[in-house]
Design a protein around this motif. Structure first.
Motif, short mmCIF file in Angstrom:
data_model
loop_
_atom_site.label_atom_id
_atom_site.label_comp_id
_atom_site.label_asym_id
_atom_site.label_seq_id
_atom_site.Cartn_x
_atom_site.Cartn_y
_atom_site.Cartn_z
N GLY A 139 33.82 45.14 37.02
CA GLY A 139 34.83 44.41 36.42
C GLY A 139 36.54 44.39 37.02
N LEU A 140 37.07 45.68 36.63
CA LEU A 140 37.88 45.84 37.80
C LEU A 140 38.24 45.57 38.65
CD1 LEU A 140 41.65 46.94 36.45
CD2 LEU A 140 39.80 49.29 37.13
N MET A 141 37.11 45.75 39.52
CA MET A 141 36.96 45.44 41.07
C MET A 141 37.14 44.40 41.40
SD MET A 141 34.66 48.88 42.66
CE MET A 141 34.61 47.79 44.31
N THR A 142 35.92 43.93 40.93
CA THR A 142 36.48 42.11 41.49
C THR A 142 37.47 41.20 40.36
OG1 THR A 142 34.53 42.11 39.53
CG2 THR A 142 33.82 42.53 41.13
N THR A 143 37.20 41.80 39.41
CA THR A 143 38.85 40.38 38.84
C THR A 143 39.96 41.55 37.93
OG1 THR A 143 37.99 41.58 36.16
CG2 THR A 143 36.62 39.53 37.45
N GLY A 144 40.17 42.44 38.46
CA GLY A 144 41.78 43.31 37.88
C GLY A 144 41.23 42.70 36.88
N GLN A 145 40.56 43.10 35.48
CA GLN A 145 40.99 43.13 34.24
C GLN A 145 40.29 43.94 33.67
OE1 GLN A 145 42.17 40.42 32.34
NE2 GLN A 145 42.73 38.95 34.18
N GLU B 261 38.03 42.66 47.63
CA GLU B 261 38.08 41.90 46.13
C GLU B 261 38.94 41.78 45.07
OE1 GLU B 261 34.91 44.44 45.17
OE2 GLU B 261 32.96 42.89 45.29
N LEU B 262 39.13 40.73 44.31
CA LEU B 262 40.82 40.80 43.39
C LEU B 262 40.79 42.04 43.24
CD1 LEU B 262 42.55 39.25 42.59
CD2 LEU B 262 41.29 38.58 40.29
N GLY B 263 40.03 43.11 42.60
CA GLY B 263 39.66 44.36 42.15
C GLY B 263 41.43 45.60 42.57
N THR B 264 40.45 45.44 44.07
CA THR B 264 40.67 46.30 44.69
C THR B 264 41.55 46.02 45.68
OG1 THR B 264 38.16 46.05 45.55
CG2 THR B 264 40.07 47.55 46.92
N ILE B 266 44.48 44.25 44.72
CA ILE B 266 44.82 45.04 43.49
C ILE B 266 45.62 45.77 43.53
CG2 ILE B 266 45.78 44.75 40.74
CD1 ILE B 266 44.22 42.20 39.94
N GLN B 267 44.66 46.69 43.23
CA GLN B 267 44.68 48.33 43.64
C GLN B 267 45.42 48.59 44.89
OE1 GLN B 267 40.95 51.11 44.38
NE2 GLN B 267 41.68 51.51 41.96
N GLU B 270 49.24 47.98 44.38
CA GLU B 270 49.69 48.81 43.46
C GLU B 270 50.07 50.44 44.10
OE1 GLU B 270 47.66 47.64 39.42
OE2 GLU B 270 47.24 49.30 40.32
N ARG B 271 49.61 50.41 45.24
CA ARG B 271 49.65 51.94 45.80
C ARG B 271 50.25 52.56 47.25
NH1 ARG B 271 43.08 54.15 45.02
NH2 ARG B 271 43.66 53.60 42.47
N HIS B 313 49.77 40.31 38.57
CA HIS B 313 48.15 39.98 38.84
C HIS B 313 48.00 38.39 38.67
CE1 HIS B 313 44.03 40.59 37.29
NE2 HIS B 313 43.80 39.29 37.21
N GLU B 317 46.64 37.74 42.73
CA GLU B 317 45.66 36.38 42.37
C GLU B 317 45.29 35.20 43.02
OE1 GLU B 317 43.63 36.15 37.84
OE2 GLU B 317 42.28 35.47 39.40
N ARG B 368 30.47 41.74 53.85
CA ARG B 368 31.24 42.25 52.99
C ARG B 368 32.93 42.05 54.16
NH1 ARG B 368 29.38 46.27 48.44
NH2 ARG B 368 32.04 46.84 48.22
#
Lengths: 607, 607
Positions: A139-145, B261-264, B266-267, B270-271, B313, B317, B368
């Motif tokens: 979930g975190l990877m795909t939405t950041g949530q 992906e979005l979460g990746t 964002i990570q 951050e880094r 965030h 996005e 991917r």
């Protein structure tokens, strides 16, 4: 080998300027387990949007069921899929389990490889400590949530809300916020429970391998669970309880000595807190009595009083060899809780519109020291599609397995069963063809899955063998039924020929002999009926044969339905075989239709 | 819900005395990654004694090949299986790679998830940092024996011997001993290299899925490697080099933005050590030029100069969405090194006694965000068995995949290809049937395996699609060949009928017209030959058609052998297609014979 390193850069050559050991060593570093699984998330069942949604629901529901059963609570589980956008869902799963103590929340939901089920041998759905934290990570990877967990452990303690994100580079949770939330108490009618909510990329689509199918099958294998499913279109589907009895609690067992390898034995010896070998053997293994322990020690050239600290590699090898030679009781099997023949039949009856049902539960066996048992149910005919490959439904410790069928020991067992012997056609290296659904369940203290996503059972000889024996058992019964059905058809044809001429013959005989045509007709009919009595079998009571000569007649593991019972949505099916909580839902996944061709549902609406 | 907890213990009930949240929390603890894989060692390919031996050899040889290629050295690898007892082997693998610096030895061989290949996108055999340490762990588990590593990093530095055991509870190595061993220098003729020796439970058996088959296939896909194999019966089998050219070095690439992906994302934000968004996008992704970076930023409502620390965030996005919409070049594909059509054909020719060979290398594609390409080779007829299912040989980054065929994307691609269009029979959901061997290679910077044991390629749509396109390409050529073969047979029959009557007809015509029978015969024969010229196709040069009209005639990706060439062990096969290092070994695994039925080998003896 003398090629100059500098000129070799432009094209392939026998020796090009490559990295040195020192340069290469700078590249080498640790890979955190969460980084590993984030990159290989398909190993955990997060291959694509549709499967990921299923996997997240599955992990959360499996955990909920385990927690409720361990706490001795009849499970009451609510699954909600809220569609945020075309490809984004919020998955919320709530249970009435014991809740989770505050300081464990970030471990259980924020670390891979953390849990209570890995270090023991006990039949449970979860075993690895990966699933639910992996769902949160996805979930975190795909939405950041972040993941939101609400937990209440006691009627008198307020619910706690924890919002957390996994730091994949460290495999640790970052707690975003934590608060006491007495206003959430209303979520937990029983005074305790856990709710997890994960926002993730997903795709909701009914049919094969869907959340719906997973819940359908979970309800079959867990008739003691009450499950409420709120679909993305805000329909409420209820799976009512089929029984108010919790299954017996599965017992935890110690490892069996015959399943231990030499190196593992040496490691156990190095780490034991026992001081003498006898105590070590008796306390850390199952089925080692004082006399067996003595026998092993003497064979290994030591005694039960030998100090553990004096056991070197040679003595350990001696103990290992002595264990292999010793006669040791097979592991206890009360650690296994089968679904049971009755519940298997009832599950199939509920979900499959067939005419013939049978099931069997095999005695427990052992692979690598781990007790396990196999159960199989089979449904045939009725409205099942005739010219398709048969359908195999698989379960491990009551959890439906929806993917990787062809990698599963159960699939191989089905392929290797000689279906032609039972009157079913089968091409080489292929599933048999016919109107059949087969249901296979493996219960074990440790199910050997082929991947972390727990989709297929690894192909151990002992496991496949037991599966084949169970398939043969139900196959034989199917064969008897099919032969009888064939015979009935044949005899029915014979009788109708008899009957066609019986009237004329009796008239003619009356004219010749003077005996009343009625009397002749009746007695001829009696003879004809006796000669073709097989044709009557189908007319016996509710489709069940009770005649002594019938090999299936008194078999409680067999149910045969007359055609009208199949069509009538089972309303007149035998009372004792239909579970009281039959939800009467259409079960689109179970009729052999293809993934895309989903039949319309008629779910109960609530509220 | 009021059942008394104490009376409920004896039998199933609606509520029994179960564990509380507090009790359950005491059970919860961390699982070390090595404990996890020790218990689930089948995930790593250590399912049973025979497969474990193969897996250990495979992991060591794959590492050796990777190390040599990265160091720019033509690989020279020696594999020795020493049988200690019926079920115990010592596996020793030595290479002439760059060696391993002292302080990394215990990490590389004594920790799972440690290595140089995971954190980069580069085509290599290893990728996870698990394999070789898992082999050592398996050896320790089954025999209690430590792993011995000898490494020499430079001609002028002495060889080092390290003996180590993994502590599975911590996933760290215990170094038992370490010593400088100048006397080991003789092991490394090139002045550098690594040798690893693992004692383990195993079973040596030739045939399908054996060490022999793995080395056979490795030699096919790695013609630049020289491999020496000392079997348990002390035979020496040599796989000589087919070429003295190293394949071009695979380039490391940055991740492609479309695969993130979005979460990746964002990570990464951050880094990152970049301070501005523009720099971040251009430096940490491939294919983002300054203009693309600007376009993305503007769409996201920021500019390339926006400080990374100000990206929240919502902005992230925005960037994510802008990336999906932006036109970005496909990833570079020079990071992929195919085996190549020529080498595929040469490998098949060397190993399979067939009559028709074809191969193709597809252009690179992306799944991917990861570039990959598919190559397929196909051999038909000759001495391949006619009435069995076809054989599929699979490779990923030049590594043979010997297990879990049915879980592999390649297998599914073969099933889904419409073989009947090419004249090959196929039953539903089954491999086609016929005298065919298909070889499929996937090259990628990151191969998505279905398990850590790297036995099957995960079923991504993009990958399966490319595999099917490649299979269709070789299938079409096979279809043309089969139709022509059919036509040739037909025309041959027609001609022989002509020829049977030609003599008589010319005699008769001479008698009638006076024209010389010889002349009539010759011209009739000429006409007959022209009309049935298809029958001559097989007689053209070395079996290759050169006629313009022939769709296969000028195709370098097709080889057709006359029958005598198939039988004559390829001595008269076309010069250009046989690789110079053809080792002339019998290849028992490749003829479609079953696992048990191993043909006798005629290996070269050495020394």
């Amino acid at each position: 080998m003398d090629a100059s390193p500098n000129t070799a850069m432009s094209k392939p050559s026998t020796r090009r300027r490559g990295a040195t050991a020192e340069e290469m060593s700078l590249q080498q570093r640790e890979i955190s387990v969460s980084e590993f699984f984030a990159k290989n998330r398909h190993l955990l069942g997060f291959d694509n949007a549709r499967k990921s949604l299923l996997t997240a629901v599955k992990e959360a529901v499996d955990n909920a069921l385990d927690a409720c059963e361990e706490a001795g609570v009849l499970p009451d589980i609510r699954v909600e899929l809220l569609q945020r956008s075309e490809s984004r869902f919020k998955v919320t799963v709530r249970d009435n389990g014991p809740g989770i103590v505050r300081h464990q929340i970030e471990n259980i939901f924020g670390r891979l490889l953390y849990g209570s089920k890995f270090h023991r041998l006990k039949m449970s759905r979860g075993q690895q400590g990966i699933g639910i934290s992996a769902a949160g990570m996805y979930g975190l990877m795909t939405t950041g949530q972040p993941v939101l967990i609400i937990s209440k452990t006691h009627r008198k303690k307020p619910a706690v809300e924890v919002l957390l994100k996994m730091d994949t580079s460290k495999n640790r949770a970052d707690v975003v916020s934590e608060t006491e939330h007495p206003e959430d108490d209303g979520l937990f009618a029983d005074g305790h429970g856990t709710q997890v909510a994960i926002e993730m990329e997903g795709k909701y689509q009914q049919g094969r391998q869907s959340v719906d199918e997973y819940l359908d099958q979970t309800a079959i294998a867990n008739p003691h669970a009450h499950i409420t499913f709120i679909t993305p279109s805000n329909e409420t589907i209820e799976y009512k309880r089929g029984t108010n009895e919790l299954p017996p609690e599965a017992k935890e067992i110690l490892p069996h000595p015959k399943g231990i390898e030499l190196g593992t034995l040496i490691q156990m010896i190095e780490r034991t807190e026992r001081s003498q070998v006898g105590g070590f053997l008796q306390e850390e293994f199952s089925r080692i009595s004082p006399s067996v322990s003595k026998e092993i020690c003497l064979k290994a050239g030591i005694t039960p009083r030998t100090w553990v600290k004096n056991v070197g590699h040679a003595e350990a090898e001696g103990i290992y060899r002595a264990i292999q030679e010793a006669k040791i009781m097979a592991p206890a099997t009360d650690c296994l809780v089968p679904i049971g023949t009755k519940a298997l039949l009832s599950g199939l009856l509920k979900e499959v519109k067939a005419e013939f049902f049978t099931a069997c539960t095999r005695p427990a066996d052992v692979y690598r020291g781990n007790p396990f048992l196999i159960e199989v149910g089979l449904a045939f005919g009725g409205e099942l599609p005739k010219d398709e490959l048969i359908r195999v439904i698989r379960f491990a410790n009551r959890v439906p397995l929806l993917y990787q069928q062809s990698a599963c020991a159960s699939f191989k067992a089905v392929l290797e069963t000689a279906w032609r012997n039972y009157g079913i056609s089968q091409s080489r290296a292929s599933l048999p063809e016919g109107p059949i659904v087969v249901m296979i369940h493996m219960a074990s203290v440790w199910v050997p899955f082929t991947s972390e996503s727990k989709e297929a059972i690894a192909d151990y000889d002992e496991i496949r063998k037991e599966m084949k024996l169970a398939l043969q058992e139900v196959g034989r019964k199917l064969g008897i039924y099919l032969r009888r059905r064939q015979r009935m058809k044949h005899e029915g044809e014979r009788r109708s020929i008899f009957e066609r001429y019986l009237g004329e013959i009796s008239q003619a005989t009356e004219a010749i002999t003077g005996t009343s045509a009625k009397r002749i007709y009746d007695s001829l009919l009696k003879v004809a009926k006796r000669k073709t009595e097989e044709a009557d079998a189908v007319l016996d009571d509710e489709g069940k044969r009770v005649k002594d000569a019938d090999p299936l007649g008194k078999d409680a593991s067999v149910i045969i339905l007359p055609a009208r019972a199949i069509r009538a949505n089972r309303a007149d099916a035998p009372e004792e075989t239909v579970s009281p909580g039959d939800s009467k839902r259409a079960a689109p996944g179970l009729f052999g239709d293809h993934e895309a061709a989903v039949k319309p549902k008629t779910p109960r609406r609530k509220g």
